[in-house]
Motif scaffolding. Sequence first.
Motif, PDB file in Angstrom:
ATOM      1  N   ARG A 279       0.853  -1.176   0.000  1.00  0.00           N
ATOM      2  CA  ARG A 279       0.000   0.000   0.000  1.00  0.00           C
ATOM      3  C   ARG A 279       0.894   1.232   0.000  1.00  0.00           C
ATOM      4  NH1 ARG A 279      -2.091   1.547   5.929  1.00  0.00           N
ATOM      5  NH2 ARG A 279      -0.056   1.309   6.816  1.00  0.00           N
ATOM      6  N   HIS A 280       0.334   2.358  -0.395  1.00  0.00           N
ATOM      7  CA  HIS A 280       1.132   3.578  -0.498  1.00  0.00           C
ATOM      8  C   HIS A 280       0.509   4.668   0.376  1.00  0.00           C
ATOM      9  CE1 HIS A 280      -2.118   4.117  -3.377  1.00  0.00           C
ATOM     10  NE2 HIS A 280      -1.916   5.412  -3.282  1.00  0.00           N
ATOM     11  N   GLU A 281       1.338   5.596   0.796  1.00  0.00           N
ATOM     12  CA  GLU A 281       0.882   6.732   1.602  1.00  0.00           C
ATOM     13  C   GLU A 281       0.766   7.945   0.702  1.00  0.00           C
ATOM     14  OE1 GLU A 281       1.675   7.195   5.361  1.00  0.00           O
ATOM     15  OE2 GLU A 281       2.053   5.102   5.748  1.00  0.00           O
ATOM     16  N   LYS A 282      -0.155   8.837   1.038  1.00  0.00           N
ATOM     17  CA  LYS A 282      -0.306  10.061   0.243  1.00  0.00           C
ATOM     18  C   LYS A 282       0.908  10.961   0.479  1.00  0.00           C
ATOM     19  CE  LYS A 282      -5.243  10.397  -0.248  1.00  0.00           C
ATOM     20  NZ  LYS A 282      -6.392  11.271  -0.175  1.00  0.00           N
ATOM     21  N   SER A 283       1.379  11.549  -0.605  1.00  0.00           N
ATOM     22  CA  SER A 283       2.576  12.376  -0.505  1.00  0.00           C
ATOM     23  C   SER A 283       2.277  13.834  -0.205  1.00  0.00           C
ATOM     24  CB  SER A 283       3.371  12.291  -1.804  1.00  0.00           C
ATOM     25  OG  SER A 283       2.620  12.871  -2.850  1.00  0.00           O
ATOM     26  N   GLY A 284       1.044  14.257  -0.313  1.00  0.00           N
ATOM     27  CA  GLY A 284       0.697  15.646  -0.071  1.00  0.00           C
ATOM     28  C   GLY A 284       0.575  16.454  -1.339  1.00  0.00           C
ATOM     29  N   ASN A 285       0.869  15.858  -2.477  1.00  0.00           N
ATOM     30  CA  ASN A 285       0.774  16.582  -3.741  1.00  0.00           C
ATOM     31  C   ASN A 285      -0.662  16.961  -4.069  1.00  0.00           C
ATOM     32  OD1 ASN A 285       3.496  16.491  -4.145  1.00  0.00           O
ATOM     33  ND2 ASN A 285       3.458  14.670  -5.458  1.00  0.00           N
TER      34      ASN A 285
ATOM     35  N   PHE B  86      -1.515  20.005  -2.060  1.00  0.00           N
ATOM     36  CA  PHE B  86      -0.782  21.131  -2.617  1.00  0.00           C
ATOM     37  C   PHE B  86      -1.457  21.652  -3.884  1.00  0.00           C
ATOM     38  CE2 PHE B  86       2.415  22.531  -5.743  1.00  0.00           C
ATOM     39  CZ  PHE B  86       2.829  23.691  -5.104  1.00  0.00           C
ATOM     40  N   LEU B  87      -1.843  20.766  -4.786  1.00  0.00           N
ATOM     41  CA  LEU B  87      -2.485  21.183  -6.023  1.00  0.00           C
ATOM     42  C   LEU B  87      -3.860  21.797  -5.765  1.00  0.00           C
ATOM     43  CD1 LEU B  87      -1.449  18.335  -8.463  1.00  0.00           C
ATOM     44  CD2 LEU B  87      -0.666  20.687  -8.419  1.00  0.00           C
ATOM     45  N   ILE B  88      -4.579  21.298  -4.780  1.00  0.00           N
ATOM     46  CA  ILE B  88      -5.886  21.885  -4.428  1.00  0.00           C
ATOM     47  C   ILE B  88      -5.686  23.318  -3.934  1.00  0.00           C
ATOM     48  CG2 ILE B  88      -7.784  21.785  -2.760  1.00  0.00           C
ATOM     49  CD1 ILE B  88      -7.606  18.706  -3.007  1.00  0.00           C
ATOM     50  N   GLU B  89      -4.731  23.516  -3.026  1.00  0.00           N
ATOM     51  CA  GLU B  89      -4.473  24.861  -2.493  1.00  0.00           C
ATOM     52  C   GLU B  89      -3.924  25.787  -3.577  1.00  0.00           C
ATOM     53  OE1 GLU B  89      -5.271  26.110   0.525  1.00  0.00           O
ATOM     54  OE2 GLU B  89      -6.235  24.173   0.875  1.00  0.00           O
ATOM     55  N   LEU B  90      -3.085  25.270  -4.447  1.00  0.00           N
ATOM     56  CA  LEU B  90      -2.542  26.073  -5.541  1.00  0.00           C
ATOM     57  C   LEU B  90      -3.644  26.500  -6.505  1.00  0.00           C
ATOM     58  CD1 LEU B  90      -0.005  27.233  -6.912  1.00  0.00           C
ATOM     59  CD2 LEU B  90       0.126  25.100  -8.222  1.00  0.00           C
ATOM     60  N   SER B  91      -4.536  25.595  -6.840  1.00  0.00           N
ATOM     61  CA  SER B  91      -5.624  25.966  -7.751  1.00  0.00           C
ATOM     62  C   SER B  91      -6.573  26.967  -7.094  1.00  0.00           C
ATOM     63  CB  SER B  91      -6.381  24.723  -8.220  1.00  0.00           C
ATOM     64  OG  SER B  91      -7.065  24.126  -7.135  1.00  0.00           O
TER      65      SER B  91
END
Length: 182
Positions: A13-19, A22-27
């Motif tokens: 399984r993988h963990e969310k990296s926060g990207n 970041f993209l939500i806040e940037l948009s």
Amino acid sequence: MNLCEACSFAVSRHEKSGNEQFLIELSKWVFHERGHLKAVNVRHHKVGESDEPAIYRINDDLEYSVEIYEWSGTSWEPYVANDVQVQFYMMSPYVLKTLSNDKKGLYSTSFKVPDVYGVFQFKVEYQRLGYTSLSLSKQIPVRPYRHNEYERFIPTAYPYYGAAFSMMAGFFVFTFVHLYSK
């Protein structure tokens, strides 16, 4: 042999990296849904008055105020910061004051107009990371005292008054001596 068996590690399984966040806040910032500032009700006037004059006189006391709001995504809310500054600017800033806020979006300060006349500007240049920049500018002339606005007798000029009157007295004495001596 399977490709996964050939790898020495297994990806379970993988963990969310926060990207994504970041993209939500940037948009939100790009489309002015967050961090968008606006300034309204930019006012300046003499202390004790409410009307905005067309011209100031040197050494006048004046007040400057501006309301700054931030867009929260649904409504304009008061912006609270302690680093908003105003410049009273001609060729270089003559007065640089930090504006005090009332936690409701109103920023204000008061200061004395410098003893220099010319065309000045009120400037607010506010740039902060994550927020849109504010650039406010208002031109206002500053005039010297008129001839009838000075004090009648200036105390620091008493030596000059004395010198002028002693020169007149000396002139009359010299004239009297020159005319009536043989």
